[in-house]
Motif scaffolding. Structure first.
Motif, PDB file in Angstrom:
ATOM      1  N   GLU A 239     -10.115 -23.840   7.643  1.00 26.32           N
ATOM      2  CA  GLU A 239     -10.677 -23.253   8.855  1.00 26.32           C
ATOM      3  C   GLU A 239      -9.726 -22.314   9.597  1.00 26.32           C
ATOM      4  OE1 GLU A 239      -8.545 -26.949   9.899  1.00 26.32           O
ATOM      5  OE2 GLU A 239     -10.124 -26.559   8.449  1.00 26.32           O
ATOM      6  N   SER A 240      -8.456 -22.331   9.253  1.00 27.20           N
ATOM      7  CA  SER A 240      -7.478 -21.543  10.009  1.00 27.20           C
ATOM      8  C   SER A 240      -6.975 -20.312   9.275  1.00 27.20           C
ATOM      9  CB  SER A 240      -6.285 -22.420  10.390  1.00 27.20           C
ATOM     10  OG  SER A 240      -6.703 -23.446  11.262  1.00 27.20           O
TER      11      SER A 240
ATOM     12  N   TYR B 230      -0.102 -26.846   5.261  1.00 23.90           N
ATOM     13  CA  TYR B 230       0.418 -27.934   6.074  1.00 23.90           C
ATOM     14  C   TYR B 230       0.483 -29.208   5.249  1.00 23.90           C
ATOM     15  CZ  TYR B 230      -4.428 -29.512   6.590  1.00 23.90           C
ATOM     16  OH  TYR B 230      -5.704 -29.939   6.351  1.00 23.90           O
TER      17      TYR B 230
ATOM     18  N   HIS C   6      -3.979 -26.710   1.899  1.00 21.37           N
ATOM     19  CA  HIS C   6      -4.289 -25.372   2.391  1.00 21.37           C
ATOM     20  C   HIS C   6      -5.447 -25.492   3.364  1.00 21.37           C
ATOM     21  CE1 HIS C   6      -5.238 -21.146   2.599  1.00 21.37           C
ATOM     22  NE2 HIS C   6      -4.145 -20.883   1.897  1.00 21.37           N
ATOM     23  N   SER C   7      -5.278 -24.942   4.551  1.00 17.57           N
ATOM     24  CA  SER C   7      -6.326 -25.015   5.571  1.00 17.57           C
ATOM     25  C   SER C   7      -7.582 -24.292   5.111  1.00 17.57           C
ATOM     26  CB  SER C   7      -5.824 -24.381   6.866  1.00 17.57           C
ATOM     27  OG  SER C   7      -6.846 -24.389   7.826  1.00 17.57           O
TER      28      SER C   7
ATOM     29  N   SER D 245      -4.465 -14.995  10.282  1.00 21.06           N
ATOM     30  CA  SER D 245      -4.667 -16.429  10.423  1.00 21.06           C
ATOM     31  C   SER D 245      -4.415 -16.879  11.841  1.00 21.06           C
ATOM     32  CB  SER D 245      -3.725 -17.174   9.474  1.00 21.06           C
ATOM     33  OG  SER D 245      -3.890 -16.697   8.159  1.00 21.06           O
TER      34      SER D 245
ATOM     35  N   ILE E 273      -4.531 -20.877  14.032  1.00 28.19           N
ATOM     36  CA  ILE E 273      -4.825 -22.303  13.966  1.00 28.19           C
ATOM     37  C   ILE E 273      -6.021 -22.592  14.856  1.00 28.19           C
ATOM     38  CG2 ILE E 273      -3.913 -24.621  14.301  1.00 28.19           C
ATOM     39  CD1 ILE E 273      -2.567 -22.895  12.073  1.00 28.19           C
TER      40      ILE E 273
ATOM     41  N   GLY F 203       3.342 -27.423   9.500  1.00 27.77           N
ATOM     42  CA  GLY F 203       2.869 -26.367   8.621  1.00 27.77           C
ATOM     43  C   GLY F 203       3.400 -25.007   9.001  1.00 27.77           C
TER      44      GLY F 203
ATOM     45  N   GLU G 117      -2.985 -20.923   6.153  1.00 27.16           N
ATOM     46  CA  GLU G 117      -2.083 -21.946   6.674  1.00 27.16           C
ATOM     47  C   GLU G 117      -1.874 -23.002   5.604  1.00 27.16           C
ATOM     48  OE1 GLU G 117      -2.031 -25.684   9.826  1.00 27.16           O
ATOM     49  OE2 GLU G 117      -3.900 -24.656   9.374  1.00 27.16           O
TER      50      GLU G 117
ATOM     51  N   ARG H  40      -3.587 -22.854  -4.174  1.00 30.94           N
ATOM     52  CA  ARG H  40      -4.930 -23.099  -3.653  1.00 30.94           C
ATOM     53  C   ARG H  40      -5.968 -22.995  -4.783  1.00 30.94           C
ATOM     54  NH1 ARG H  40      -8.185 -19.984   1.206  1.00 30.94           N
ATOM     55  NH2 ARG H  40      -9.895 -21.460   1.243  1.00 30.94           N
TER      56      ARG H  40
ATOM     57  N   THR I 163      -0.035 -25.075  19.120  1.00 36.23           N
ATOM     58  CA  THR I 163       0.932 -25.727  18.243  1.00 36.23           C
ATOM     59  C   THR I 163       2.310 -25.643  18.877  1.00 36.23           C
ATOM     60  OG1 THR I 163       1.423 -23.705  17.006  1.00 36.23           O
ATOM     61  CG2 THR I 163      -0.378 -25.073  16.176  1.00 36.23           C
TER      62      THR I 163
ATOM     63  N   LYS J 223      -3.944 -31.933  14.193  1.00 37.12           N
ATOM     64  CA  LYS J 223      -5.068 -31.264  13.539  1.00 37.12           C
ATOM     65  C   LYS J 223      -6.284 -32.183  13.644  1.00 37.12           C
ATOM     66  CE  LYS J 223      -5.919 -28.581   9.442  1.00 37.12           C
ATOM     67  NZ  LYS J 223      -5.821 -27.390  10.233  1.00 37.12           N
TER      68      LYS J 223
END
Length: 149
Positions: free
Chosen positions: A44-45, A50, A41-42, A105, A107, A98, A48, A137, A116, A78
């Motif tokens: 910073e984005s 991925y 799980h991102s 959200s 990226i 992702g 998201e 998460r 992307t 990334k």
């Protein structure tokens, strides 16, 4: 049209690859499938999810955007969160696949939006993914699997 199955924990979804807008990237991706790897799980984005791919590409720049939407299936490089300037390029970025599961959200890299390659669109099961991703998460991520039907 190539249809893929996305399994994230207990959730299942389906996506159609966009072979018209991203023909080279989708052809490259079909050769990599099936993918079974740790889901991430991102941080910073936003919302998201991925997974890292076992290759650095190359992937062509096609069907790119910095305005990803809920349900877009995408591939991009990334950036690593921490890098040393002397590190070679391949150690500074990771090729990932992702999707975004909520509207708030985008990226992002360390200094702004990232483009992307949109390779497909999740057409079924988006609600299941959006329910499973936050649960995973909190409890610790499991596995994501992407395969051709």
């Amino acid at each position: 049209m190539t249809r893929v199955r996305i399994a994230l924990g207990a959730a299942e979804a389906f996506a159609d690859l966009d072979e018209v807008a991203a023909p080279r990237t989708t052809a490259w991706l079909r050769e990599l499938l099936p993918i079974r790897n740790r889901a991430i799980h991102s941080m910073e984005s936003g919302r998201e999810v991925y997974t890292l791919l076992d290759t650095q590409g190359p992937i062509p720049e096609e069907n790119q955007t910095i305005y990803q939407c809920v349900g877009d299936l995408f591939v991009y490089h990334k950036p690593a969160i921490f890098v040393e300037p002397v590190w070679p390029r391949h150690a500074r970025t990771f090729l990932v696949i992702g999707f975004i599961y909520e509207r708030d959200s985008a990226i992002r890299g360390m200094s702004g939006p990232l483009a992307t390659n949109i390779v497909g669109r999740i057409t079924q099961g988006m609600n299941a993914l959006a329910h499973e991703a936050p649960r995973m998460r909190k409890e610790g991520f499991g596995e994501i699997a992407i395969s051709v039907l």
